[in-house]
Write a protein that holds these residues in place. Structure first.
Motif, short mmCIF file in Angstrom:
data_model
loop_
_atom_site.label_atom_id
_atom_site.label_comp_id
_atom_site.label_asym_id
_atom_site.label_seq_id
_atom_site.Cartn_x
_atom_site.Cartn_y
_atom_site.Cartn_z
N HIS A 135 -8.82 4.52 -1.39
CA HIS A 135 -7.71 3.96 -2.16
C HIS A 135 -7.03 2.56 -1.76
CE1 HIS A 135 -7.56 6.95 -5.38
NE2 HIS A 135 -7.70 7.85 -4.34
N ILE A 159 -0.43 5.37 -2.44
CA ILE A 159 -1.46 5.79 -2.36
C ILE A 159 -1.49 7.55 -2.24
CG2 ILE A 159 -3.66 6.18 -1.00
CD1 ILE A 159 -2.69 3.43 0.49
N LEU A 213 0.93 -1.15 0.16
CA LEU A 213 -0.07 0.10 0.07
C LEU A 213 0.85 1.33 0.05
CD1 LEU A 213 -2.79 -1.24 2.54
CD2 LEU A 213 -2.92 -1.07 0.02
N GLN A 253 -7.99 -5.09 -5.94
CA GLN A 253 -7.45 -5.40 -7.39
C GLN A 253 -6.06 -6.10 -7.43
OE1 GLN A 253 -7.91 -0.97 -8.43
NE2 GLN A 253 -9.86 -1.49 -9.19
N SER A 254 -5.29 -6.13 -6.03
CA SER A 254 -3.95 -6.72 -6.09
C SER A 254 -4.10 -8.24 -6.08
CB SER A 254 -3.47 -6.47 -4.83
OG SER A 254 -3.95 -7.20 -3.73
N LYS A 263 -9.34 -0.33 -2.24
CA LYS A 263 -9.34 -0.76 -3.70
C LYS A 263 -8.03 -1.21 -4.19
CE LYS A 263 -10.85 2.27 -7.14
NZ LYS A 263 -11.16 3.35 -7.57
N ILE A 264 -7.15 -0.92 -3.79
CA ILE A 264 -5.67 -1.48 -4.31
C ILE A 264 -5.56 -2.76 -3.56
CG2 ILE A 264 -3.03 -1.51 -3.66
CD1 ILE A 264 -3.17 1.46 -3.66
#
Ligand SMILES: [Zn+2]
Length: 491
Positions: free
Chosen positions: A205, A185, A182, A212-213, A208-209
């Motif tokens: 953020h 960001i 992370l 999506q990771s 979401k990371i």
């Protein structure tokens, strides 16, 4: 296996949520409600302050067990007021270094009882992974380095150089603590809180990371603080815009799965708050000035060293703890507090009992654990005196709560959070306690009390049919999460 995303919105209130749903302005939350279950009557713990509430959420215990009495409390061993940061004037008086050490380090490493486990620790024992995104209570198995911005590092006396704190496998505390995954960001560089990333945008953020990771942990706790700040400024009757902004972040998190339907297919979502807020009147008289009320006592002032003082006052907005320092001072303090009709409840320990009186009228009642009555949550109690002081209704041996949800366990939990004499007081709705240097919220919102306005939070559970204990309480949600994970098919 379904993963869990827990969205914790500061000062999330069912009345405002329902207004927004009616106005069709929070489609993300409405979608989660329609696809899942919604309760408008979830009770949080007391004091209704983020530090004590989040400790209860994460440990599944009241303050008498986890030992975090509130946002502001007195530590008799160190002879100092602990402040987990409630505004710059107080922080300046107490020292930034001390306050930063309490909230960044001591809260999790020292103050939170070693006899309780956090949800993160329990999940780790079960071989599950978890993440804490900006939550202030996060103790677990992994050490994370603290990285303060240069100026803050200097102002706090360089005490956090090479310091680490414990947390789950993945965690952020804004930019102060950031797991490797992370690091990237974006954060707007304006204002102190924005700079440190303790805000909703950063939390969105980070979440979401993780999604999506493809390394999303089994359990992710995401804390959204901005709603609280806005509601303090405007009053809760005009706080819809703040929740609309939170909803936009929730929509973005749902979109991170490709579609909202896909999000609830893949994950269980739990959405709740930590406490509500009460509208504060727009005149001086709605501030109950504790310095003036207690002027005949030697009250420890912020920044002073303990000496020949009578009492320490720890102001938690709409509640306060008073710690009598001399053997004979407690009855005199109580007498003085009773003379103030704007004070709602005055409570203290007596042997293993709790004594409760109403400000002004002086009406009284006592209660203790175990006895002939059972409350709607299944706890047993003895209650003597005028139970209307806590708006209790006892019918056929069952205790029902009115304006003070789960009042007995919550008041007991606060008063037994420390083994020293202490008095808890709360302000009536529309009123707030005033102490020198402390932030005030005239014509805005405030919280801390036992009253339902500060104490009732919404609860949304989507993506699982697993039974929620009813009536729901924040303190029972840790158990619910662990049950979901123990049911192999659900986590
Ligand atoms: Zn607040």
């Amino acid at each position: 296996m379904k993963k869990i995303i827990f969205l914790l919105i500061d000062s999330f209130m069912p009345t405002i949520l329902e207004d927004c749903v009616r106005h069709r302005t929070v489609p993300g939350l409405k979608f989660l409600m329609d696809r899942g279950r919604y309760w408008a009557n979830c009770a949080t713990v007391f004091p209704t302050m983020t530090a004590s509430v989040d400790s209860s959420l994460v440990t599944g215990t009241y303050p008498d067990v986890h030992r975090i009495p509130g946002l502001i409390w007195y530590d008799p061993e160190q002879q100092e007021i602990v402040n987990y940061i409630n505004g710059w004037n107080c922080v300046r008086k107490l020292g930034l270094g001390k306050c930063a050490k309490h909230v960044l380090y001591n809260l999790n490493e020292k103050h939170l009882s070693a006899h309780v486990t956090t949800v993160f620790e329990e999940l780790s024992r079960r071989g599950k992974t978890s993440a804490s995104i900006n939550a202030i209570v996060h103790r677990s198995v992994k050490r994370h380095m603290i990285k303060l911005p240069a100026l803050m590092n200097m102002m706090s006396g360089l005490q956090f150089r090479k310091s680490s704190i414990s947390g789950p496998e993945t965690m952020t505390l804004g930019s102060l603590v950031q797991s490797d995954i992370l690091q990237d960001i974006p954060r707007p560089m304006q204002g102190y809180e924005e700079m440190c990333g303790i805000n909703d945008d950063f939390a969105k953020h980070a979440t979401k990371i993780l999604i999506q990771s493809e390394k999303q942990p089994d359990f992710t706790l995401v804390y959204f603080p901005d709603n609280d700040h806005e509601m303090h400024k405007k009053n809760p009757a005009h706080a819809e815009e703040a929740l609309i902004r939170v909803d936009q972040h929730i929509q973005d998190i749902l979109y991170a799965f490709g579609s909202w339907e896909e999000a609830v297919k893949q994950c269980i979502f739990i959405v709740t708050g930590d406490h509500g807020q009460t509208r504060i009147g727009n005149e001086e008289r709605f501030n109950i000035d504790l310095d003036r009320l207690l002027e005949s006592f030697r009250v420890l002032q912020l920044g002073e060293k303990i000496g020949r003082h009578d009492v320490v006052v720890c102001n938690n907005e709409r509640m306060a703890y008073l710690y009598p320092l001399q053997a004979d001072i407690q009855p005199k303090l109580i007498e003085q507090l009773l003379s103030e009709p704007r004070i709602d409840i005055i409570a203290w320990k007596e042997q293993r009992e709790v004594a409760v009186r109403e400000g002004g009228s002086g009406r009284k009642m006592y209660f203790r654990r175990n006895g002939p009555f059972t409350d709607i949550y299944g706890s047993e109690w003895t209650v003597v005196g005028e139970e209307s002081v806590l708006d209790l209704k006892i019918k056929e041996g069952i205790i029902h709560y009115g304006d003070y949800p789960d009042a007995l366990a919550r008041l007991y939990g606060a008063l037994y959070s420390q083994d020293i004499p202490m008095i808890a007081i709360t302000a009536r709705p529309r009123y707030e306690f005033k102490s020198r240097y402390f932030p005030m919220h005239m014509n805005g919102g405030s919280h801390g009390s036992l009253h339902k306005y500060d104490s009732i939070i919404p609860l949304i559970v989507t993506g699982t049919d697993h039974a929620v204990q009813e009536p729901p309480r924040l303190v029972d949600l840790k158990q619910f999460i662990l049950e979901l994970c123990d049911k192999e098919s659900n986590c």
